[in-house]
Design an enzyme around this catalytic site. Structure first.
Site, mmCIF file in Angstrom:
data_model
loop_
_atom_site.group_PDB
_atom_site.id
_atom_site.type_symbol
_atom_site.label_atom_id
_atom_site.label_comp_id
_atom_site.label_asym_id
_atom_site.label_seq_id
_atom_site.Cartn_x
_atom_site.Cartn_y
_atom_site.Cartn_z
ATOM 1 N N ASP A 43 0.030 -31.462 22.491
ATOM 2 C CA ASP A 43 0.712 -30.606 21.514
ATOM 3 C C ASP A 43 1.125 -29.289 22.172
ATOM 4 O O ASP A 43 1.806 -28.468 21.564
ATOM 5 C CB ASP A 43 -0.159 -30.370 20.264
ATOM 6 C CG ASP A 43 -1.459 -29.674 20.599
ATOM 7 O OD1 ASP A 43 -1.692 -29.350 21.777
ATOM 8 O OD2 ASP A 43 -2.266 -29.458 19.669
ATOM 9 N N GLU A 174 -12.265 -28.582 27.316
ATOM 10 C CA GLU A 174 -11.389 -27.449 27.631
ATOM 11 C C GLU A 174 -12.147 -26.132 27.533
ATOM 12 O O GLU A 174 -12.798 -25.844 26.515
ATOM 13 C CB GLU A 174 -10.189 -27.439 26.665
ATOM 14 C CG GLU A 174 -9.210 -26.305 26.995
ATOM 15 C CD GLU A 174 -7.875 -26.411 26.284
ATOM 16 O OE1 GLU A 174 -7.668 -27.347 25.482
ATOM 17 O OE2 GLU A 174 -7.017 -25.543 26.546
#
Ligand code: KIV
Length: 273
Positions: A43, A174
Site C-alpha cells: 500500500d 517492520e
C-alpha cells in the site's frame, strides 16, 4: 510443492530472501530480471506513486490495478499484495478482498496487525497469507519504532506465534528491534521478511523508490543503491534544454516521404489553393 513452500524450504536452508516493492510493469520486469525472489505490491503505492497523503487512502481498486500491472511485467514472479485499510475487518470481508487481489494476479495477500481469525479463514480458503507486525502504517498515526519495551516486544512475539498457528506463510516485521525480530524468526514457521528489523530475519524488503533514490528522504532502515531520481531529473532537464535550443529532434530522429509522394502532396496543395 507450492510456490510458498519453496520459500519455506529456503528458510530451512538458511537462504536469505530478497523482496522489493514494485507498482508498475516495467519496474516489475526489471526486478524480475535482477533476480528478486518476491515482489511486494504494497500500500506504499499510495504515497510513492499515487500522490496520496496516507497509506489509508489506498483502495482495493488501486491495489488490483497495480497488482495487475506488476503481473503483466513479471508473469512468473511470486507477488504479495497488500489488503488496504478496512478491507479485512472480518474474515468474510477479508476473503472477498483477497479474491479481488488474487484475480488481479497476487499469489499472497498481506495485512497489518494481529487477526489470527482472518489468517485462518484465508488459509482455509487456499489463500497464502503474509502477516505484518511492528509499524502498521494503516493503523498508526506516526511512523515510530515498535516493540522497544519488553512488554511491547512480548505482545508482538505472541501476535507472531498466533498468526503462525493460524497458518500464515510469511510475516513482515517492520521497525522492530533486531533482537526481537531474531527471536520471532527462530520461533515461527513462517518466512520472516524484515524492514528496519535488523539482519536476522529470513528475508529483507525495501521500497523500490527508497533503494533506488527516487525518494530522497533518508530513512535509517534504508540503503540507497542508486540515484534514479537525480538521473531522471537530469535527463528531463537536458531534454527540455535541447527542445528549447532546437537541437532535438535532430536529423536522425525524423523520417521523410518518398520523393513521388512528396511531389504528389505538393501538387495537391497547389490545386487546393
Ligand atoms: O506497503 C509496503 O511497501 C510495505 C512495506 C513497507 C513492508 O508494507
Amino acid at each position: 510443492m507450492s510456490k510458498a513452500d519453496l520459500f519455506l524450504e529456503k528458510k530451512r536452508r538458511g537462504e536469505k530472501l530478497v523482496v522489493v516493492t514494485a507498482y508498475d510493469a516495467p519496474t516489475a520486469r526489471i526486478e524480475a530480471e535482477a533476480g528478486v525472489d518476491i515482489i511486494l505490491v504494497g500500500d506504499s503505492v499510495g504515497v510513492n506513486i499515487l500522490g496520496y497523503a496516507h497509506e489509508r487512502d489506498v483502495t482495493l481498486a488501486d491495489m488490483a490495478h497495480h497488482i495487475a500491472a506488476v503481473r503483466r511485467g513479471a508473469p512468473d514472479i511470486y507477488i504479495i499484495g497488500d489488503l488496504p485499510y478496512a478491507t479485512y475487518d472480518t474474515p468474510e470481508v477479508a476473503l472477498g478482498s483477497a479474491r479481488v487481489l488474487r484475480d488481479a494476479g497476487a499469489d499472497c495477500v498481506k495485512f497489518e496487525g494481529a487477526q489470527p481469525d482472518v489468517v485462518a479463514a484465508l488459509t482455509a480458503a487456499g489463500v497464502d497469507v503474509c502477516g505484518h507486525l511492528g509499524l502498521e502504517s494503516q493503523h498508526q498515526e506516526t511512523k515510530r519504532r515498535q516493540g522497544k519495551t519488553a512488554e511491547a516486544a512480548a505482545r508482538l512475539y505472541d501476535d507472531a506465534l498466533a498468526g503462525d498457528a493460524a497458518g500464515q506463510k510469511f510475516l513482515v516485521l517492520e521497525l522492530v528491534p533486531q533482537e526481537l525480530a531474531a527471536k520471532i524468526t527462530r520461533a515461527v514457521t513462517a518466512v520472516t521478511i524484515g524492514i528496519g528489523a535488523g539482519r536476522e530475519t529470513d528475508g529483507q524488503v525495501l521500497v523500490v523508490n527508497d533503494l533506488t533514490g527516487v525518494t530522497t528522504r533518508a530513512f535509517k532502515h534504508n540503503r540507497r543503491y542508486g540515484e534514479v531520481g537525480a538521473a531522471l531529473r537530469a535527463a528531463v532537464a537536458a531534454y527540455a534544454q535541447d527542445v528549447r535550443a532546437g537541437s532535438f529532434p535532430g536529423p536522425e530522429h525524423a523520417f521523410h516521404m518518398a520523393e513521388e509522394e512528396r511531389a504528389a502532396l505538393e501538387q495537391w496543395l497547389r490545386e487546393r489553393s
